[in-house]
Scaffold this motif. Sequence first.
Motif, PDB file in Angstrom:
ATOM      1  N   ASP A 124       0.814  -1.214   0.000  1.00  0.00           N
ATOM      2  CA  ASP A 124       0.000   0.000   0.000  1.00  0.00           C
ATOM      3  C   ASP A 124       0.846   1.261   0.000  1.00  0.00           C
ATOM      4  OD1 ASP A 124      -2.330  -1.542   0.136  1.00  0.00           O
ATOM      5  OD2 ASP A 124      -2.143  -1.736   2.313  1.00  0.00           O
ATOM      6  N   LEU A 125       2.151   1.099  -0.213  1.00  0.00           N
ATOM      7  CA  LEU A 125       3.059   2.239  -0.192  1.00  0.00           C
ATOM      8  C   LEU A 125       3.348   2.688  -1.616  1.00  0.00           C
ATOM      9  CD1 LEU A 125       4.670   3.838   1.981  1.00  0.00           C
ATOM     10  CD2 LEU A 125       6.596   2.323   1.499  1.00  0.00           C
ATOM     11  N   ALA A 126       3.471   3.983  -1.821  1.00  0.00           N
ATOM     12  CA  ALA A 126       3.761   4.507  -3.157  1.00  0.00           C
ATOM     13  C   ALA A 126       5.248   4.408  -3.451  1.00  0.00           C
ATOM     14  CB  ALA A 126       3.290   5.953  -3.270  1.00  0.00           C
ATOM     15  N   PHE A 127       5.574   3.867  -4.614  1.00  0.00           N
ATOM     16  CA  PHE A 127       6.955   3.784  -5.105  1.00  0.00           C
ATOM     17  C   PHE A 127       6.992   4.470  -6.468  1.00  0.00           C
ATOM     18  CE2 PHE A 127       6.648   0.267  -2.140  1.00  0.00           C
ATOM     19  CZ  PHE A 127       7.864   0.284  -1.479  1.00  0.00           C
ATOM     20  N   PRO A 128       7.093   5.779  -6.497  1.00  0.00           N
ATOM     21  CA  PRO A 128       6.943   6.517  -7.761  1.00  0.00           C
ATOM     22  C   PRO A 128       8.019   6.228  -8.793  1.00  0.00           C
ATOM     23  CG  PRO A 128       7.707   7.959  -5.988  1.00  0.00           C
ATOM     24  CD  PRO A 128       7.322   6.669  -5.355  1.00  0.00           C
ATOM     25  N   ALA A 129       9.233   5.774  -8.369  1.00  0.00           N
ATOM     26  CA  ALA A 129      10.324   5.532  -9.319  1.00  0.00           C
ATOM     27  C   ALA A 129      10.534   4.049  -9.611  1.00  0.00           C
ATOM     28  CB  ALA A 129      11.624   6.144  -8.780  1.00  0.00           C
ATOM     29  N   LEU A 130       9.727   3.166  -9.012  1.00  0.00           N
ATOM     30  CA  LEU A 130       9.964   1.732  -9.104  1.00  0.00           C
ATOM     31  C   LEU A 130       9.781   1.224 -10.533  1.00  0.00           C
ATOM     32  CD1 LEU A 130      10.723  -0.456  -7.023  1.00  0.00           C
ATOM     33  CD2 LEU A 130       8.323  -1.147  -7.020  1.00  0.00           C
ATOM     34  N   LEU A 131      10.788   0.480 -11.003  1.00  0.00           N
ATOM     35  CA  LEU A 131      10.753  -0.107 -12.336  1.00  0.00           C
ATOM     36  C   LEU A 131      10.572  -1.620 -12.285  1.00  0.00           C
ATOM     37  CD1 LEU A 131      13.727   1.867 -13.966  1.00  0.00           C
ATOM     38  CD2 LEU A 131      11.286   2.401 -14.073  1.00  0.00           C
ATOM     39  N   THR A 132      11.099  -2.263 -11.225  1.00  0.00           N
ATOM     40  CA  THR A 132      11.032  -3.723 -11.111  1.00  0.00           C
ATOM     41  C   THR A 132      10.565  -4.107  -9.717  1.00  0.00           C
ATOM     42  OG1 THR A 132      12.827  -4.052 -12.702  1.00  0.00           O
ATOM     43  CG2 THR A 132      12.356  -5.873 -11.206  1.00  0.00           C
ATOM     44  N   LEU A 133       9.560  -4.985  -9.648  1.00  0.00           N
ATOM     45  CA  LEU A 133       9.060  -5.494  -8.371  1.00  0.00           C
ATOM     46  C   LEU A 133       9.027  -7.021  -8.422  1.00  0.00           C
ATOM     47  CD1 LEU A 133       7.698  -5.219  -5.585  1.00  0.00           C
ATOM     48  CD2 LEU A 133       5.489  -5.129  -6.797  1.00  0.00           C
ATOM     49  N   ASN A 134       9.645  -7.644  -7.422  1.00  0.00           N
ATOM     50  CA  ASN A 134       9.585  -9.095  -7.273  1.00  0.00           C
ATOM     51  C   ASN A 134       8.852  -9.405  -5.976  1.00  0.00           C
ATOM     52  OD1 ASN A 134       9.909 -11.819  -7.070  1.00  0.00           O
ATOM     53  ND2 ASN A 134      12.146 -11.811  -7.050  1.00  0.00           N
ATOM     54  N   THR A 188       4.795 -14.808  -2.160  1.00  0.00           N
ATOM     55  CA  THR A 188       4.184 -14.065  -1.056  1.00  0.00           C
ATOM     56  C   THR A 188       2.666 -14.215  -1.186  1.00  0.00           C
ATOM     57  OG1 THR A 188       3.974 -11.978  -2.278  1.00  0.00           O
ATOM     58  CG2 THR A 188       6.061 -12.363  -1.117  1.00  0.00           C
ATOM     59  N   PRO A 189       1.919 -13.968  -0.105  1.00  0.00           N
ATOM     60  CA  PRO A 189       0.446 -14.066  -0.192  1.00  0.00           C
ATOM     61  C   PRO A 189      -0.206 -12.803  -0.738  1.00  0.00           C
ATOM     62  CG  PRO A 189       1.112 -13.698   2.084  1.00  0.00           C
ATOM     63  CD  PRO A 189       2.381 -13.838   1.291  1.00  0.00           C
ATOM     64  N   ILE A 190       0.513 -12.020  -1.497  1.00  0.00           N
ATOM     65  CA  ILE A 190      -0.057 -10.799  -2.065  1.00  0.00           C
ATOM     66  C   ILE A 190      -1.252 -11.132  -2.965  1.00  0.00           C
ATOM     67  CG2 ILE A 190       0.389  -9.052  -3.839  1.00  0.00           C
ATOM     68  CD1 ILE A 190       2.999  -8.461  -2.553  1.00  0.00           C
ATOM     69  N   HIS A 191      -2.347 -10.425  -2.761  1.00  0.00           N
ATOM     70  CA  HIS A 191      -3.531 -10.668  -3.573  1.00  0.00           C
ATOM     71  C   HIS A 191      -4.006  -9.416  -4.291  1.00  0.00           C
ATOM     72  CE1 HIS A 191      -5.082  -9.459   0.415  1.00  0.00           C
ATOM     73  NE2 HIS A 191      -6.013  -8.848  -0.275  1.00  0.00           N
ATOM     74  N   ARG A 192      -3.274  -8.299  -4.096  1.00  0.00           N
ATOM     75  CA  ARG A 192      -3.670  -7.080  -4.807  1.00  0.00           C
ATOM     76  C   ARG A 192      -2.448  -6.191  -5.040  1.00  0.00           C
ATOM     77  NH1 ARG A 192      -4.359  -6.160   0.493  1.00  0.00           N
ATOM     78  NH2 ARG A 192      -3.783  -4.128   1.336  1.00  0.00           N
ATOM     79  N   LEU A 193      -2.483  -5.466  -6.145  1.00  0.00           N
ATOM     80  CA  LEU A 193      -1.480  -4.457  -6.472  1.00  0.00           C
ATOM     81  C   LEU A 193      -2.198  -3.290  -7.130  1.00  0.00           C
ATOM     82  CD1 LEU A 193       1.462  -6.605  -7.934  1.00  0.00           C
ATOM     83  CD2 LEU A 193       1.469  -5.374  -5.762  1.00  0.00           C
ATOM     84  N   ASP A 194      -1.671  -2.083  -6.912  1.00  0.00           N
ATOM     85  CA  ASP A 194      -2.302  -0.868  -7.435  1.00  0.00           C
ATOM     86  C   ASP A 194      -1.324  -0.193  -8.385  1.00  0.00           C
ATOM     87  OD1 ASP A 194      -3.552   1.500  -7.969  1.00  0.00           O
ATOM     88  OD2 ASP A 194      -4.095   1.939  -5.887  1.00  0.00           O
ATOM     89  N   SER A 195      -1.725  -0.078  -9.634  1.00  0.00           N
ATOM     90  CA  SER A 195      -0.835   0.530 -10.627  1.00  0.00           C
ATOM     91  C   SER A 195      -0.600   2.015 -10.344  1.00  0.00           C
ATOM     92  CB  SER A 195      -1.433   0.363 -12.029  1.00  0.00           C
ATOM     93  OG  SER A 195      -2.720   0.953 -12.099  1.00  0.00           O
ATOM     94  N   ILE A 240      -4.378  -8.493 -12.752  1.00  0.00           N
ATOM     95  CA  ILE A 240      -3.289  -7.582 -13.115  1.00  0.00           C
ATOM     96  C   ILE A 240      -3.906  -6.248 -13.513  1.00  0.00           C
ATOM     97  CG2 ILE A 240      -1.352  -7.149 -14.659  1.00  0.00           C
ATOM     98  CD1 ILE A 240      -0.854  -9.433 -12.805  1.00  0.00           C
ATOM     99  N   PRO A 241      -3.624  -5.167 -12.802  1.00  0.00           N
ATOM    100  CA  PRO A 241      -4.213  -3.869 -13.169  1.00  0.00           C
ATOM    101  C   PRO A 241      -3.668  -3.363 -14.497  1.00  0.00           C
ATOM    102  CG  PRO A 241      -2.577  -3.597 -11.433  1.00  0.00           C
ATOM    103  CD  PRO A 241      -2.735  -5.066 -11.623  1.00  0.00           C
ATOM    104  N   HIS A 242      -4.295  -2.376 -15.023  1.00  0.00           N
ATOM    105  CA  HIS A 242      -3.857  -1.780 -16.276  1.00  0.00           C
ATOM    106  C   HIS A 242      -2.535  -1.047 -16.045  1.00  0.00           C
ATOM    107  CE1 HIS A 242      -3.881   0.147 -20.143  1.00  0.00           C
ATOM    108  NE2 HIS A 242      -3.850   1.352 -19.578  1.00  0.00           N
ATOM    109  N   TRP A 243      -1.474  -1.568 -16.640  1.00  0.00           N
ATOM    110  CA  TRP A 243      -0.140  -0.979 -16.489  1.00  0.00           C
ATOM    111  C   TRP A 243       0.380  -0.628 -17.880  1.00  0.00           C
ATOM    112  CZ3 TRP A 243       0.783  -4.202 -11.764  1.00  0.00           C
ATOM    113  CH2 TRP A 243       1.285  -3.440 -10.717  1.00  0.00           C
TER     114      TRP A 243
END
Length: 633
Positions: A372-382, A386-393, A412-415
Motif C-alpha cells: 500500500d506504499l507509493a513507489f513513484p520511481a519503481l521499475l522492477t518489483l519481485n 508471497t500471499p499478495i492478492h492485490r497491487l495498485d498501478s 493484473i491492473p492496467h499498467w
Amino acid sequence: MSNSAQALLRELLQSHSPGELLQALESIEKTAYPSAFLTHLIVLQSFYTGEAYREVREKAARLFQKIAPRELQDFLRTVPWREEFITNTEMRERYLRHLTAHPMIDNHTLGKAALHLWGGDFNFYIRTRMLQAEEVLQEYCLGDIFYLYHTPIETLPDELGNLSNLQCLLIQKNKIKQLPQSIGLLQQLRVIDASENELQSLPDSIKYMKRLQSLHLAHNHLHVLPPEIGELQQLRKLCLKDNKMRVLSYTMQWMENLEYLDLSQNPNLNFFQSFEYLKNCPQLKEIKLRKNNLNAPLRNLQELQQLESIDLSDNPRLPVEETFAAARQGAFGRLKVLHLENTSLLSPDALQPLAARLQVLSVAHNSLDGIDLAFPALLTLNCAHTPIHRLDSNQMPKLQQLHAGHTLLQQIPHWPSLQYLAMDGNQAWLDAGGLQQLPALPALEVLSLKECQLEALPHLDECNQLHSLYLDGCSCPNWETLLLDIYDIAHLRCLSLNGVQWQEIPRRLARLRFIESLRLEQLPENTDWDRLFELLTHLPRLRHLSLAHNSGLKQLPQAALKLKQLQYLDLSFTGIRRLPHELSKNKELQKIKIDGVPNAFIRHAQHFSYDWFEFSACAQSTDGQTSQTPPHR
C-alpha cells in the motif's frame, strides 16, 4: 603416426565411462594400425579398477594379447604392481618407471593418458618426468584462457607463472587447496575464478597482478585475506561468498575501484569492523550479504553512503526497519536496488524512507499480503512466493517488470508501461482468466508462465509487442495444439521450453518459422536428438540455440550442420566432448558457450578458432535468486 590414428587416440583419451571406453576399444579393433594403441591398452588394464570397469579391462587385455609383440608381453608380466597402487604413490611411480623404461612404450602418450585418467596430478607427473609441467598446463589453455573444471587436482605447479599471456584463469570446482606463488607473474590477468575449491589462503604474490579486475573465490575455506589484497588497485569485483571469513583486511580501504562485493554466507564475519574499512572505498556500489544469520540491525551500513544496491536476502531474523532507520535522516541517498527476500519484512511501511528513490525492489518469500506504499520511481518489483492478492498501478506508475509467480494475485491492473510479466506457477491467475487480462498491457514484451499447467494460449495473438515467451517446466496434454497457438503469435521471436516433459518431440516445432531464439535446456534423458535437430532445420530464422544442461547430449547430430544461419550455440554442462570439423565452416556462427564442459572438450576445441568460444567467469558463483532483469531476448 597418421592423422587418423592421432584422431582415434584423442577419442580414447576423452572417453571415461565404461560404455564410452568399450566403444573406443571396438573402434581400435577395426583399425589398421593397432600397435599405436599399445600404451593405452596397458593403461586400461592397469589404471581402471573396480567392478564397473571389469569388462573394459578384460576387453583391453584380450586386444593387447592379440596385437602386442611377445617381447612386450613377457616384459609386462615381470613388472611388479598391485591393485592398491592407485592409492599408493610409491607403487604408482615404480610401476610407471618400469613402463617408461621400455623402448616400445611411448612415454609422452602414456603421460597424457594417465593425466586424463587421474584428473591431472601435475606434481606426480613432474616427479616422474613423463611430461614437462608447462606442456601439461598447455593442455588446458584456449588462447589467453586457462580452463580447468571439475577435477580432483589439489595443487597447481609453479610453472603456471610461465604462461605470461594469460588474461583469464578459470579453475572452478576442483580440489585446489592453495595457489602457487608464481601466480604473481601472470601480470596480464584480468579475471580469476577459483570458485568451488578448497582454498584456505591466498599467496601474497597476488599484489603483483596490477591489471586484475575480477576475483571470484566463492565456496572455499578462506578465513582471512592477505594484506596485499589492498594493492589490487584495478579490482572491480570481489566475490567471497560461502567462505569462513572473520574480518576483512584493513587494506581493502585502498581499493579505489572496487564496485562489487559479495560477502554472502559468511556468518562469522565481523560486519561492524569490516564496514569501517569498506566505507573508504569510493566506488563501492553493490554489496551482497545473503544468508549471514544477521539478527541485529546493521546500523553502520549507512556508512557506505555510495551504495546503489544492497542484498540482505535470506536473513529471516534481520530487523529491517531498524537497519534502514537512518534513511529518515538522509542516509542511503544513492540506493536504487534493494533485495529483501526471506527476511522479517511484514509491512512495506518499513521501507517508507526509501520508497521515493527505489527502482528495483525484491520482497519475495515474505509474509506481505499487499503493498500500500507509493513507489513513484519503481521499475522492477519481485513479490513472488508471497500471499499478495492485490497491487495498485497508481502506486507504481512506472513499473516495467513484475515477478508475481506463486502468489494469490488473480488480477493484473492496467499498467501501460509494463514490459515484463512473470506469473510462474500461478495457476489461480490462469484459472481466473489471466490470459484475457493481457491485452490491457499494451507494452508487454516478455511473458513467463513457467511451471504452469497449460491447455491453450488464447488472446496472446492480441499482444502486439510480445516477442518472448517462457514455458519452462510447463505441462500440457497436447503440445501439438499448444504449438499451433504459439504459431499465431505473430511477433514472437524467443521461445523457452526448458525442462518440458513431453513424451515425444512435437512435429509442429518445425512450424515455428519466425523463432530466432530457442531454449531447449534440461530435456528428458531419452530425448531423440536426431529427430529434434531435423525439426530445427525447418526454422530459417533460428539464430540463437541453447542446449545447456543436457547431459544426455553426447554429440551433435549431422543435422546440426544444416543450421547455416545459427550465430550462437550454448553447449554448457552437456556431455559433448567434440564438435564436427564441418561446423568450423559455418560462416554465420559467432560464439559457442562451453561453461562446465569436460576438459577434454577444451583440448579438442584447440582445433577451432578460440575466438568462437565463450566462458562465463564466475559462472558457478552467482546466486540462485530470481532474476530481476528480463531473461535473454
